[in-house]
Design an enzyme around this catalytic site. Structure first.
Site, PDB file in Angstrom:
ATOM      1  N   CYS A 140      35.416  34.791  49.378  1.00 13.83           N
ATOM      2  CA  CYS A 140      36.571  33.932  49.065  1.00 13.83           C
ATOM      3  C   CYS A 140      37.383  34.678  48.006  1.00 13.83           C
ATOM      4  O   CYS A 140      37.313  34.375  46.819  1.00 13.83           O
ATOM      5  CB  CYS A 140      36.115  32.576  48.549  1.00 13.83           C
ATOM      6  SG  CYS A 140      34.899  31.772  49.604  1.00 13.83           S
ATOM      7  N   ALA A 141      38.142  35.679  48.442  1.00  7.95           N
ATOM      8  CA  ALA A 141      38.629  36.707  47.521  1.00  7.95           C
ATOM      9  C   ALA A 141      39.934  36.389  46.793  1.00  7.95           C
ATOM     10  O   ALA A 141      40.143  36.852  45.676  1.00  7.95           O
ATOM     11  CB  ALA A 141      38.795  38.026  48.280  1.00  7.95           C
ATOM     12  N   ALA A 142      40.866  35.642  47.425  1.00  7.11           N
ATOM     13  CA  ALA A 142      42.177  35.419  46.794  1.00  7.11           C
ATOM     14  C   ALA A 142      42.007  34.654  45.481  1.00  7.11           C
ATOM     15  O   ALA A 142      41.112  33.823  45.374  1.00  7.11           O
ATOM     16  CB  ALA A 142      43.077  34.641  47.750  1.00  7.11           C
ATOM     17  N   PRO A 143      42.832  34.960  44.455  1.00  7.36           N
ATOM     18  CA  PRO A 143      43.994  35.852  44.457  1.00  7.36           C
ATOM     19  C   PRO A 143      43.675  37.330  44.302  1.00  7.36           C
ATOM     20  O   PRO A 143      44.549  38.162  44.457  1.00  7.36           O
ATOM     21  CB  PRO A 143      44.803  35.359  43.255  1.00  7.36           C
ATOM     22  CG  PRO A 143      43.784  34.801  42.324  1.00  7.36           C
ATOM     23  CD  PRO A 143      42.703  34.209  43.185  1.00  7.36           C
ATOM     24  N   SER A 148      41.594  39.130  41.651  1.00  8.22           N
ATOM     25  CA  SER A 148      41.249  39.843  40.406  1.00  8.22           C
ATOM     26  C   SER A 148      39.819  40.385  40.455  1.00  8.22           C
ATOM     27  O   SER A 148      39.542  41.490  39.979  1.00  8.22           O
ATOM     28  CB  SER A 148      41.433  38.923  39.194  1.00  8.22           C
ATOM     29  OG  SER A 148      40.726  37.715  39.374  1.00  8.22           O
ATOM     30  N   LYS A 149      38.905  39.621  41.050  1.00  8.57           N
ATOM     31  CA  LYS A 149      37.515  40.100  41.164  1.00  8.57           C
ATOM     32  C   LYS A 149      37.422  41.234  42.189  1.00  8.57           C
ATOM     33  O   LYS A 149      36.643  42.168  42.014  1.00  8.57           O
ATOM     34  CB  LYS A 149      36.578  38.946  41.548  1.00  8.57           C
ATOM     35  CG  LYS A 149      36.520  37.818  40.526  1.00  8.57           C
ATOM     36  CD  LYS A 149      35.564  36.722  40.971  1.00  8.57           C
ATOM     37  CE  LYS A 149      35.631  35.508  40.067  1.00  8.57           C
ATOM     38  NZ  LYS A 149      36.888  34.744  40.212  1.00  8.57           N
ATOM     39  N   ASP A 203      39.740  35.786  52.942  1.00 11.28           N
ATOM     40  CA  ASP A 203      40.161  34.476  52.462  1.00 11.28           C
ATOM     41  C   ASP A 203      40.601  33.634  53.650  1.00 11.28           C
ATOM     42  O   ASP A 203      41.170  34.165  54.615  1.00 11.28           O
ATOM     43  CB  ASP A 203      41.287  34.568  51.434  1.00 11.28           C
ATOM     44  CG  ASP A 203      41.331  33.311  50.558  1.00 11.28           C
ATOM     45  OD1 ASP A 203      40.608  33.272  49.549  1.00 11.28           O
ATOM     46  OD2 ASP A 203      42.067  32.376  50.896  1.00 11.28           O
ATOM     47  N   ASP A 212      32.319  33.596  45.531  1.00 12.21           N
ATOM     48  CA  ASP A 212      33.021  32.810  44.507  1.00 12.21           C
ATOM     49  C   ASP A 212      33.719  31.649  45.228  1.00 12.21           C
ATOM     50  O   ASP A 212      34.869  31.747  45.602  1.00 12.21           O
ATOM     51  CB  ASP A 212      34.027  33.710  43.780  1.00 12.21           C
ATOM     52  CG  ASP A 212      34.697  33.007  42.618  1.00 12.21           C
ATOM     53  OD1 ASP A 212      33.987  32.409  41.805  1.00 12.21           O
ATOM     54  OD2 ASP A 212      35.937  33.034  42.534  1.00 12.21           O
ATOM     55  N   CYS A 231      33.995  27.946  39.111  1.00 12.58           N
ATOM     56  CA  CYS A 231      34.584  27.633  37.805  1.00 12.58           C
ATOM     57  C   CYS A 231      34.442  26.131  37.551  1.00 12.58           C
ATOM     58  O   CYS A 231      35.338  25.475  37.051  1.00 12.58           O
ATOM     59  CB  CYS A 231      36.037  28.097  37.716  1.00 12.58           C
ATOM     60  SG  CYS A 231      37.025  27.684  39.154  1.00 12.58           S
TER      61      CYS A 231
END
Length: 777
Positions: free
Chosen positions: A222-225, A227-228, A253, A306, A359
């Site tokens: 789940c990559a967007a946006p 930064s990771k 994503d 994530d 988060c």
């Protein structure tokens, strides 16, 4: 008409009542909350309360619903940072140590400090750090903004090599304060160049705990946006002398639009080892690769999971969460989170590591997902003890006991307590394990929960899982495992069982002997192998519409350049490319017609692309290395070099290289078309007899002069009839000039001149001007 006139009359009345300086008083007051609607302004008649309007003359919202900032600040109401249900819930669960509750809540109500991370894999990371410490941070000393003393940024104690920093400045102050304009410009410009990432501190933790190396195959589910994802790309390129690491990152994503944001983030780093795909993470297809002529399932060494979450750890920056928070969000997301984590675990290689993160502080989204995943894995997964991997990071151990609460405040301690009417909303996987021994064996205390007040961050949860064996439902009978090891023959449809599943087809397993693939996936693979035989060689198009419903924009295909393509020999000759150049990895995005851009991927990603184009929607991959010239036939080569991919391409180029000094670089980056005579005598002697066309400008640092720039620079240029120019995006120009000590204020004037002058191309110059290089793909 009657309603409009009433609204107009009401607005005029409110404007008259606001005139006696109430807005100024409110601004000086610093936007304090007040129970009153305004300085002497009546709330207005009931029918006007539901209306919205702009600044000054708008009817005001209800006073008892939200409190208004007296400064008005654009007419937006200030959200009250209180939620009694939130406090009741987390106090009952005891996620905060005793005696620290007030500190925890106070921290949540404070704005999140700005944090930045220096891109670690670029050779000039040390130069940026030196520039930050000795110039920009020093200028912040003894500075006051809005009556608040600016603290000099400090490195994050747990981030390696001082590459991440935080300050007490919020993002809002950074953007709006005139005293910080130079520092803000620096951050914006360096972020665009890919040299700095403005990333929340806790967001940097999962990639660090993933412990990725250059040879690892990595999936970011789940990559967007993004930064990771950029952190993971940096880890692949830990050794800058290797242009093509063995590993790669597949960033996925579910949201098509957010995939393009992901592409933009990844493009800043110019890596040939990143592929962006668009798929639902909970059912992302298992990809396959060609290994010595055999199709084998692709298993990842590292997986970042994530997952989407309720986000109550982000209250400091997303203040909407204060009024919207409810346990219902967590109850609704739990099932999706568990499915995504399960799918990730299935695709992890034995011995591989998966990081699950949210988060959110809620155990329903955190420990409950991990406990359920561990239980269904039957020993195939275990929680890793990572307590010593980030020294300096403060965290709380994971919970071993928790309860479930409905949105109206009703508690359930076990699944047995849940009435039948609630069974669709509350599931058994949301509760802690019943058996104390089983619970103890899970070691849920190895999970990390980061609380905002401990190190002035957001709230976060991380768990690191290691795969010990194949997942129980993926194990296959020994007979089939033995068959799969035999040499592979042509694909023949095997006999099907009554359910229509192929059960005797010799399909590959994991690279480890004990692991296997489910029969359903085996059937899917057989179908895909048959379909792949009908495809054009080297063309990776989008999935056929019958197989996969396409959302968002239709993507152009990825077409690899055939080995005997007449397009390549002139390029090879012009740039004297070495025999080791991997020309099979060159691709374009057009099947027919003129090919304007050439991209490059690593050989591992080429393998993935060629074998999976019908299974997953690929949004973008590769790095641009060449662009077609406007009138290329006049020169020996129709393609010029692209700055975006020059660091990937440079190791293979043996011709058209001009070694320049630091003074030469300054001239080339600040002047539009400097004549050869303006360059140093060494550079002039190299360029004067060179044929017109694209060139490489290389600066090598001199260790004997420690005061000069100590990192190599490679720039793309164009050798004209009597002058030379660079083709470098604006922000990258500013970056190099800053590293050489030129003042930002001086650069700003040049910034305005550069793009306009570059748009007027000299005869024979490339059609793809600077603005095109800056544009998103």
């Amino acid at each position: 008409m009657g309603r409009r006139s009433r609204v107009r009359r009401l607005q005029q009345q409110q404007q008259q009542q606001q005139r006696p300086g109430s807005a100024e008083d409110g601004a000086e007051d610093g936007g304090k909350r007040s129970g009153a609607v305004g300085a002497g302004a009546p709330p207005g008649p009931p029918r006007s309360q539901g209306l919205r309007g702009g600044e000054g003359g708008a009817p005001r919202p209800r006073a008892h619903v939200v409190l208004i900032s007296q400064g008005w600040e654009g007419g937006y109401p200030e959200i009250v940072k209180e939620n009694k249900l939130f406090e009741h819930y987390y106090q009952e669960l005891k996620i905060v140590p005793e005696g620290e509750w007030d500190q925890f809540m106070d921290a949540l109500r404070e704005p999140l400090p700005a944090t930045l991370r220096i891109t670690g894999y670029k050779s000039h990371a040390k130069e940026i750090l030196h520039c930050l410490k000795n110039k920009y941070f020093k200028e912040l000393e003894d500075l006051e903004v809005d009556g608040q003393k600016v603290e000099v940024p400090q490195p994050l104690s747990w981030y390696p090599e001082e590459l991440a920093w935080h300050t007490n400045l919020s993002r809002k102050i950074l953007r709006k304060s005139p005293q910080l304009e130079k520092f803000h410009q620096f951050l914006v410009s360096e972020t665009e160049s890919g040299n700095i990432s403005r990333q929340e501190a806790v967001s940097m933790i999962p990639p660090l705990l993933l412990n990725a190396h250059p040879h690892h195959k990595i999936l970011d589910m789940c990559a967007a946006p993004g930064s990771k994802t950029t952190q993971l790309i940096e880890m692949l390129h830990a050794d800058m002398s290797v242009p093509f690491p063995e590993g790669f990152v597949i960033a996925n994503d579910v949201d098509n639009k957010r995939c393009y944001l992901l592409v933009h983030q990844a493009k800043r780093l110019g890596s040939p080892c990143i592929m962006v795909v668009n798929h639902d993470a909970s059912c992302i297809p298992r990809l396959q690769v060609d290994v010595n002529g055999k199709k084998e399932a692709l298993f990842y060494d590292r997986i970042l999971c994530d997952v989407p979450c309720s986000g109550d750890g982000t209250m400091r920056k997303n203040i909407d969460v204060w009024k919207k928070w409810s346990t219902l969000n967590s109850l609704q997301l739990h099932g999706l989170q568990l499915r995504i984590a399960t799918r990730g675990a299935e695709q992890l290689v034995e011995g591989g590591r998966m990081v699950y993160s949210t988060c959110s502080l809620n155990p329903i989204e955190d420990e409950a997902v991990i406990a359920s995943l561990l239980e269904k894995s039957e020993g195939a997964l275990e929680l890793a003890d990572v307590s010593s991997e980030l020294p300096g990071l403060k965290w709380m151990p994971g919970l071993t006991q928790w309860k479930v609460m409905t949105k109206d405040g009703q508690w359930f301690a076990t699944w047995d307590d849940v009435p039948h009417s609630r069974h669709t909303q509350i599931r058994p996987t949301m509760f802690p394990p019943k058996d104390p021994e089983k619970s103890q064996a899970m070691h849920l205390e190895r999970c990390l929960r980061i609380l905002p007040h401990h190190q002035n961050t957001g709230g976060f949860f991380v768990a690191v899982l290691v795969k010990k064996s194949s997942m129980p439902w993926n194990k296959r009978p020994p007979k089939l495992q033995g068959e799969s090891a035999e040499p592979r023959g042509p694909v023949q449809p095997g006999p099907a069982d009554p359910m229509g599943k192929s059960v005797s087809h010799p399909l590959e397993l994991e690279s480890k002997p004990a692991a296997g693939i489910s029969d359903t996936e085996a059937t899917e693979r057989a179908e895909n192998l048959e379909n792949n035989g009908n495809k054009k060689d080297g063309v990776c198009g989008p999935p056929p519409s019958k197989k996969m419903k396409l959302f968002g924009f239709k993507e152009d295909p990825f077409v690899f350049i055939p080995e005997d393509d007449p397009l390549f020999p002139p390029i090879q000759k012009f740039y004297a490319l070495g025999p080791s150049f991997p020309k099979m990895n060159l691709l374009t995005r057009t099947v027919e017609g003129k090919r304007r851009q050439l991209y490059m991927v690593s050989k591992e990603l080429r393998n993935v692309l060629l074998n999976n184009s019908e299974r997953v929607k690929v949004i973008n991959t590769g790095v641009k290395v060449w662009c077609r010239n406007n009138s290329g036939e006049e020169f020996d080569c129709a393609f010029r070099l692209a700055q975006e991919g020059i660091y990937t391409l440079y190791p293979f180029i043996n011709s058209r290289i001009i070694i320049v000094s630091m003074e030469d670089v300054k001239i080339l980056l600040t002047q539009e078309n400097p004549f050869f005579r303006k360059l140093s005598s060494e550079a002039y002697s190299q360029v004067k007899d060179m044929a017109k066309g694209s060139v490489v400008l290389k600066y090598e640092p001199d260790p004997a002069k420690p005061d000069t720039l100590q990192c190599p620079i490679v720039l793309c240029g164009w050798r004209g009839k009597a002058s030379i120019r660079t083709f470098v995006p604006k922000n990258e120009r500013l970056h190099y000039l800053r590293m050489m000590g030129l003042e930002v204020s001086a650069e700003k004037k040049k910034e305005r001149a550069v793009p306009t002058s570059e748009s007027a191309a000299s005869p024979g110059a490339p059609e793809d001007q600077l603005s095109a290089e800056q544009g998103a793909e």
